[in-house]
Scaffold this motif. Structure first.
Motif: not given
Length: 141
Positions: A67-71, A86-87, A123-124, A127-132
């Protein structure tokens, strides 16, 4: 982290970088003169990512890593791990619980000493942070 320890660090990957995070973490450690041997750093990285992939957002059918929650993931020379995450939304109903889930998952990795997780909102998340893989899981493909 104390200035006396070198760390290996990598920001959470963009979708295009998701598969390369392990290599980036190892490279960061080598560039900073990590005392952890490269093969062990690589194993720790792979195992940490695998552990992160066992933690799911209960509202979205995808793991927090995809999900890209790990920064950020930092591994110091003593094998302590600091994670910035993040969440999907600041008001997430599991905001108080999810950092503990992450600490427990990563803490189970062989060789890891102490795990600290910090929730950040800058940064907030978008959805663009999600992997395919996550986009497929949520039905965006």
């Amino acid at each position: 982290m104390a200035d006396t320890h070198d760390t290996a660090a990598v920001p959470s990957p963009t979708p295009d970088e998701a598969e390369r995070v392990g290599a980036n973490l190892q490279t960061a450690g080598a560039d900073k003169g990590s005392a952890i041997p490269p093969d062990e750093l690589s194993r720790l990285t792979d195992d940490i990512v695998a552990a992160l992939k066992t933690v799911y957002d209960p509202e979205i059918p995808a793991d927090i890593y995809e999900l890209g929650l790990i920064y950020k993931i930092d591994i110091d020379d003593d094998r302590n791990v600091d994670i910035d995450m993040t969440l999907t939304a600041p008001g997430c109903p599991v905001a108080g619980e999810m950092p503990g889930w992450v600490e427990n998952a990563v803490g189970s990795v062989e060789g890891i000493q102490v795990v600290k997780v910090e929730l950040v909102f800058d940064p907030p998340w978008t959805p663009e942070r999600m992997s395919e893989e996550a986009q497929v899981a949520v039905g965006w493909f």
